[in-house]
Design a protein around this motif. Structure first.
Motif, PDB file in Angstrom:
ATOM      1  N   ILE A 102       0.840  -1.207   0.000  1.00 23.04           N
ATOM      2  CA  ILE A 102       0.000   0.000   0.000  1.00 23.04           C
ATOM      3  C   ILE A 102       0.869   1.249   0.000  1.00 23.04           C
ATOM      4  CG2 ILE A 102      -1.747   1.273   1.299  1.00 23.04           C
ATOM      5  CD1 ILE A 102      -2.757  -1.416   2.367  1.00 23.04           C
ATOM      6  N   VAL A 103       1.905   1.239   0.824  1.00 16.05           N
ATOM      7  CA  VAL A 103       2.806   2.398   0.880  1.00 16.05           C
ATOM      8  C   VAL A 103       3.458   2.627  -0.476  1.00 16.05           C
ATOM      9  CG1 VAL A 103       4.920   3.295   1.926  1.00 16.05           C
ATOM     10  CG2 VAL A 103       3.219   2.151   3.349  1.00 16.05           C
ATOM     11  N   GLN A 104       3.914   1.565  -1.103  1.00 18.46           N
ATOM     12  CA  GLN A 104       4.544   1.712  -2.412  1.00 18.46           C
ATOM     13  C   GLN A 104       3.538   2.207  -3.446  1.00 18.46           C
ATOM     14  OE1 GLN A 104       7.843   1.388  -3.140  1.00 18.46           O
ATOM     15  NE2 GLN A 104       7.180   2.283  -5.112  1.00 18.46           N
ATOM     16  N   GLY A 105       2.299   1.706  -3.381  1.00 14.96           N
ATOM     17  CA  GLY A 105       1.277   2.180  -4.302  1.00 14.96           C
ATOM     18  C   GLY A 105       0.998   3.662  -4.143  1.00 14.96           C
ATOM     19  N   LEU A 106       0.992   4.156  -2.907  1.00 12.78           N
ATOM     20  CA  LEU A 106       0.794   5.587  -2.669  1.00 12.78           C
ATOM     21  C   LEU A 106       1.973   6.407  -3.180  1.00 12.78           C
ATOM     22  CD1 LEU A 106      -0.767   5.465   0.922  1.00 12.78           C
ATOM     23  CD2 LEU A 106      -1.924   6.079  -1.204  1.00 12.78           C
ATOM     24  N   LYS A 107       3.187   5.901  -3.021  1.00 12.65           N
ATOM     25  CA  LYS A 107       4.359   6.612  -3.540  1.00 12.65           C
ATOM     26  C   LYS A 107       4.308   6.707  -5.059  1.00 12.65           C
ATOM     27  CE  LYS A 107       7.492   5.458   0.272  1.00 12.65           C
ATOM     28  NZ  LYS A 107       8.727   4.734   0.667  1.00 12.65           N
ATOM     29  N   ASP A 108       3.840   5.641  -5.691  1.00 11.58           N
ATOM     30  CA  ASP A 108       3.747   5.662  -7.156  1.00 11.58           C
ATOM     31  C   ASP A 108       2.750   6.705  -7.653  1.00 11.58           C
ATOM     32  OD1 ASP A 108       5.565   3.589  -7.228  1.00 11.58           O
ATOM     33  OD2 ASP A 108       4.037   2.017  -7.449  1.00 11.58           O
ATOM     34  N   GLN A 109       1.777   7.056  -6.832  1.00  9.00           N
ATOM     35  CA  GLN A 109       0.775   8.052  -7.219  1.00  9.00           C
ATOM     36  C   GLN A 109       1.215   9.480  -6.939  1.00  9.00           C
ATOM     37  OE1 GLN A 109      -2.114   7.309  -8.898  1.00  9.00           O
ATOM     38  NE2 GLN A 109      -1.230   5.242  -8.958  1.00  9.00           N
ATOM     39  N   GLY A 110       2.283   9.653  -6.154  1.00 11.64           N
ATOM     40  CA  GLY A 110       2.761  10.991  -5.845  1.00 11.64           C
ATOM     41  C   GLY A 110       1.843  11.729  -4.892  1.00 11.64           C
ATOM     42  N   PRO A 111       1.793  13.048  -4.995  1.00  9.38           N
ATOM     43  CA  PRO A 111       0.990  13.832  -4.042  1.00  9.38           C
ATOM     44  C   PRO A 111      -0.518  13.629  -4.187  1.00  9.38           C
ATOM     45  CG  PRO A 111       1.858  15.228  -5.784  1.00  9.38           C
ATOM     46  CD  PRO A 111       2.513  13.885  -5.956  1.00  9.38           C
ATOM     47  N   SER A 112      -0.960  13.001  -5.262  1.00  7.58           N
ATOM     48  CA  SER A 112      -2.393  12.825  -5.468  1.00  7.58           C
ATOM     49  C   SER A 112      -2.894  11.483  -4.948  1.00  7.58           C
ATOM     50  CB  SER A 112      -2.721  12.920  -6.967  1.00  7.58           C
ATOM     51  OG  SER A 112      -2.105  11.861  -7.679  1.00  7.58           O
ATOM     52  N   GLY A 113      -2.024  10.678  -4.309  1.00  6.87           N
ATOM     53  CA  GLY A 113      -2.382   9.328  -3.937  1.00  6.87           C
ATOM     54  C   GLY A 113      -3.179   9.224  -2.644  1.00  6.87           C
ATOM     55  N   TYR A 114      -4.233   8.418  -2.659  1.00  5.30           N
ATOM     56  CA  TYR A 114      -5.034   8.097  -1.479  1.00  5.30           C
ATOM     57  C   TYR A 114      -5.336   6.597  -1.502  1.00  5.30           C
ATOM     58  CZ  TYR A 114      -5.976  13.097  -0.906  1.00  5.30           C
ATOM     59  OH  TYR A 114      -5.848  14.454  -0.725  1.00  5.30           O
ATOM     60  N   PHE A 115      -5.290   5.991  -0.339  1.00  2.00           N
ATOM     61  CA  PHE A 115      -5.721   4.603  -0.210  1.00  2.00           C
ATOM     62  C   PHE A 115      -7.101   4.594   0.431  1.00  2.00           C
ATOM     63  CE2 PHE A 115      -6.202   0.685   2.286  1.00  2.00           C
ATOM     64  CZ  PHE A 115      -6.065  -0.252   1.276  1.00  2.00           C
ATOM     65  N   VAL A 116      -8.041   3.867  -0.177  1.00  2.00           N
ATOM     66  CA  VAL A 116      -9.405   3.824   0.326  1.00  2.00           C
ATOM     67  C   VAL A 116      -9.824   2.377   0.519  1.00  2.00           C
ATOM     68  CG1 VAL A 116     -10.385   3.891  -2.016  1.00  2.00           C
ATOM     69  CG2 VAL A 116     -11.794   4.582  -0.075  1.00  2.00           C
ATOM     70  N   THR A 117     -10.530   2.132   1.600  1.00  2.41           N
ATOM     71  CA  THR A 117     -11.106   0.813   1.857  1.00  2.41           C
ATOM     72  C   THR A 117     -12.462   1.006   2.521  1.00  2.41           C
ATOM     73  OG1 THR A 117     -10.740  -1.339   2.932  1.00  2.41           O
ATOM     74  CG2 THR A 117      -9.990   0.614   4.124  1.00  2.41           C
ATOM     75  N   THR A 118     -13.361   0.098   2.242  1.00  2.00           N
ATOM     76  CA  THR A 118     -14.693   0.137   2.846  1.00  2.00           C
ATOM     77  C   THR A 118     -15.028  -1.247   3.388  1.00  2.00           C
ATOM     78  OG1 THR A 118     -15.897  -0.460   0.832  1.00  2.00           O
ATOM     79  CG2 THR A 118     -15.411   1.873   1.154  1.00  2.00           C
ATOM     80  N   ARG A 119     -15.988  -1.284   4.282  1.00  2.00           N
ATOM     81  CA  ARG A 119     -16.371  -2.566   4.863  1.00  2.00           C
ATOM     82  C   ARG A 119     -16.996  -3.473   3.792  1.00  2.00           C
ATOM     83  NH1 ARG A 119     -20.417  -3.835   8.915  1.00  2.00           N
ATOM     84  NH2 ARG A 119     -21.056  -1.663   8.900  1.00  2.00           N
TER      85      ARG A 119
END
Length: 731
Positions: free
Chosen positions: A587-604
């Motif tokens: 997840i951290v690497q995925g956010l870094k790949d997105q740069g300043p626009s990156g968000y991780f979202v999860t729902t139940r």
């Protein structure tokens, strides 16, 4: 009642086949009792729903939390309708009211219980409509569905015209309303058939109760399906080819065949023996009225083609099938439909197919692959409860097909040839190898064969072609013979149909809402996307967790993704570490790949989907969230029980993406395209004029169509050549 009124409608009885006159005051007590039973069933179904706890739902979905009183109410609704069928004559207002209550109850129960419109795919429709309303155009490079934007543009126009800006109520209540609209053209189809009133009303009831596939939400396919039903209804009501009013001779038999006896002879007669048509004679409509209806058919084709990519193919196939079996006299209509469909694909969707030939045509002809994905491929790696639901869906579909085949054979054994029902039953199977729909194509096939299947199942229980009264004249009874409806013998058939109806209703509640644990959309699910879009301007890179490689399984987040600002959102999946939910490094690497626009979202709901369909541990989501919340690298943007959004505390400055501008339909030209744009409307005009001319010709005068046929032939060759040239050159 006279002897003539007691006969087959083709021999002079009323056209709807209802020949039993109402007896004054007879059965009033029974009628009141049935109406009271239906009211009691509706009350038992709805009143206990106020105490339903959706959080207690397990892998079996909504049925696991429905009160016993609600299930009993559903059973009483079924019993009341079947008791109405058992009455000596049809009480249409009561039957129609019960169909209305059944539709709202079965197709609206989840909408009444949940805070938002159900399921995530519905919210993508909102995204398409919002994009068109805001930009007044489309963008082919964002999604393939922008290549057939007719439905989205229509809803956007209507909402702007009435000043409605909140689409959620429309999303929420579309399924019950859509199913009620389906009954209008279905009633038009039923009225053309040589069947008893019990068979017709039971077919309409089945059409509501057997439609569990969930393709009736606010979507292009639901809208195009309504157009398809109207298209077929107009064809079989006003443009049927045959004019038979009595039994037709079967296939000629050779000398040896004619001498056959016993089982072989019975099988031969079942297939090729003389049969009565299963449809009533077509009405004698004036030419002007039929001309208007023909133009309406052409409009339905155009609108359906602009709204959905699959339905126009089935429109064309259904029309061609009816022409081949001599149940439609518009011999040129399949050519018109095919040309409209091919031209739209060639000219209007070129931006998409020119760069995605492998994606679009990769599944073309892969019948066995699509069958496997539609059956066993949809059950692998699921939880035991979810697998049970999937297997029950397959079982219901198989039972529906099997009973429909049995109903067809029973009618043929009575000497009735139901060609319209047979064509409408078989045509949808032609799309198994049409496109790379994967396992979803089986749902579409079931959806489109349902009108004919429900009719044939009704014939299994009520096979008689007309309602014959009780007559005293032995000569009339002898003439009615095997076609006699036998109003005094309908109770066994009603009892057998009631058993099937009860089982089908229980199956509907189990399979229609069997995925409700992850198909429900909670308020915080929508709020999560609002938080990401409102937190910054410009693009938003959404990182989401998948238990499997989405590139291989074709997965998308089970969330209301892209419900607004479609072009600002991009999606990057990361594959979960099955053995260690606390491992958030992907997840951290995925956010870094997105740069300043990156968000991780999860729902139940999304986490439940991964647990129930991909085999993740039940506590995977909770453990992952705790790891994210405690990580020094991660900042919590939103955290509720139902949804959470995270981002990096110190994101890298790059990459910074740009928001794509609207690209339109992506139309492209070729050397022959200008000629095609001239030939195409001229060809369609000539073919339409040819069919309009056919309506005005007396039987046996089709030679007068030859000038238009000679004119259309070179135009058709030219248009086909342009379509082929565009595909070769542009791709």
């Amino acid at each position: 009642m006279t002897v003539r009124e007691a006969r087959d409608p083709a021999e002079g009885a009323p056209r709807d086949g209802t020949a039993v006159p109402p007896a004054p005051g007879a059965g009033r007590t029974a009628l009141i009792a049935v109406a009271a039973l239906a009211a009691l069933g509706a009350g038992l179904f709805w009143i206990p729903l106020r105490g339903v706890d959706l959080e207690a739902m397990d892998g079996y979905g909504l049925i696991s939390v429905l009160p016993a009183a609600t299930l009993a109410g559903a059973a009483l609704l079924v019993a009341a309708f079947m008791a109405t069928l058992a009455l000596p004559r049809p009480h249409r207002p009561l039957l129609a009211a019960q169909l209305l209550v059944l539709t709202v109850s079965l197709h609206g129960v989840a909408q009444a219980l949940e805070p938002n419109a159900r399921f995530p795919t519905v919210w993508q429709t909102a995204g398409f409509i919002e994009y068109i309303s805001r930009t007044h155009t489309v963008s082919w490079d964002l999604d393939a569905r922008f290549s057939t934007p007719g439905f989205f543009a229509f809803i956007a126009f209507v909402m702007n015209a009435v000043g409605q800006h909140d689409i959620e109520p429309l999303l929420r209540w579309a399924p019950p309303v859509t199913n009620l609209l389906y009954l209008v053209p279905y009633a038009l189809i039923l009225r053309t058939l040589r069947a008893t009133w019990r068979a017709k009303w039971f077919a309409a009831w089945l059409f509501v109760a057997a439609n569990w596939v969930g393709q009736d939400y606010l979507s292009p396919q639901a809208f195009a399906y309504l157009l398809y039903l109207f298209f077929v209804a107009i064809l079989v009501n006003w443009f049927r080819h045959h004019h038979e009013t009595a039994r037709r001779a079967g296939r000629r038999r050779a000398g040896g065949t004619a001498e056959r006896r016993g089982r072989v002879r019975r099988v031969y007669d079942l297939a090729f023996g003389p049969k009565d048509p299963g449809e009533l004679p077509p009405p004698q409509a004036p030419v002007r009225e039929r001309s208007v209806l023909l133009v309406l058919l052409f409009v339905l084709l155009l609108v359906g083609t602009a709204a959905h990519q699959l339905t126009p193919f089935l429109m064309t196939a259904a029309c061609a099938g009816l022409v081949l079996v001599r149940r439609c006299g518009l011999r040129g209509m399949p050519f018109i439909a095919g040309i409209v469909y091919a031209a739209w694909v060639s000219f209007m969707t070129v931006g998409y197919w020119s760069s995605r030939k492998g994606e679009i045509f990769g599944g073309l002809g892969k019948v066995f692959t699509n069958v496997r994905q539609s059956t066993g491929g949809r059950i692998s790696q699921t939880s035991a409860q979810t697998a049970d639901v999937q297997q029950l869906r397959i079982m219901i579909a198989a039972v529906v097909v099997g009973l429909a085949a049995a109903g067809l054979l029973r009618r043929r054994a009575r000497g009735i040839d139901d060609r319209v029902a047979l064509v409408l039953m078989l045509v949808p199977f032609s799309s198994f190898g049409l496109q790379n729909y994967g396992g979803e194509i089986a749902l579409r096939i079931y959806f489109f064969m349902l009108p004919a299947a429900c009719l044939l199942i009704a014939y299994l229980f009520f096979p008689a072609p007309f309602d014959a009264p009780r007559v005293r004249d032995p000569r009339v009874r002898l003439r009615l013979g095997r076609l006699r409806a036998g109003s005094r013998r309908h109770w066994p058939a009603v009892a057998a149909a009631s058993v099937f109806a009860l089982a089908l209703t229980g199956g509907f509640l189990a399979v229609r809402y069997g995925n409700e644990r992850y198909e429900q959309v909670r308020k915080d699910d929508v709020r999560a996307f609002d938080v990401m879009l409102d937190a910054r301007e410009g693009p938003v890179g959404v990182v989401w967790l998948s238990a499997e490689n989405p590139d291989l399984v074709g997965g998308t987040p089970v969330m209301p993704w892209s419900y607004r600002d479609w072009e600002r959102l991009s999606y990057a999946p990361v594959i979960a570490n099955r053995g260690d939910p606390a491992d958030i490094s992907p997840i951290v690497q995925g956010l870094k790949d997105q740069g300043p626009s990156g968000y991780f979202v999860t729902t139940r709901s999304h986490e439940d989907f991964q647990v129930l369909t991909a085999g993740l541990p039940a506590d995977y989501g909770d453990r992952m969230r705790r790891a994210l919340a405690s990580s020094p690298e991660i900042q919590t943007v939103l955290s509720t029980r139902d949804a959470a959004v995270y981002r990096l505390r110190n994101p890298p400055p790059a990459p910074v993406a740009e928001v794509p501008r609207p690209a339109g339909l992506g139309m492209r030209g070729s050397p022959w395209t200008p000629a095609g744009l001239v030939y195409l409307p001229v060809l369609l005009g000539v073919l339409l004029a040819r069919e309009l001319r056919r309506l005005r010709l007396p039987p046996g005068e089709t030679r007068r169509l030859r000038p238009l046929t000679v004119l259309a032939a070179p135009l058709l060759v030219s248009v086909v050549a342009v379509i082929v040239e565009r595909f070769v050159v542009i791709s």
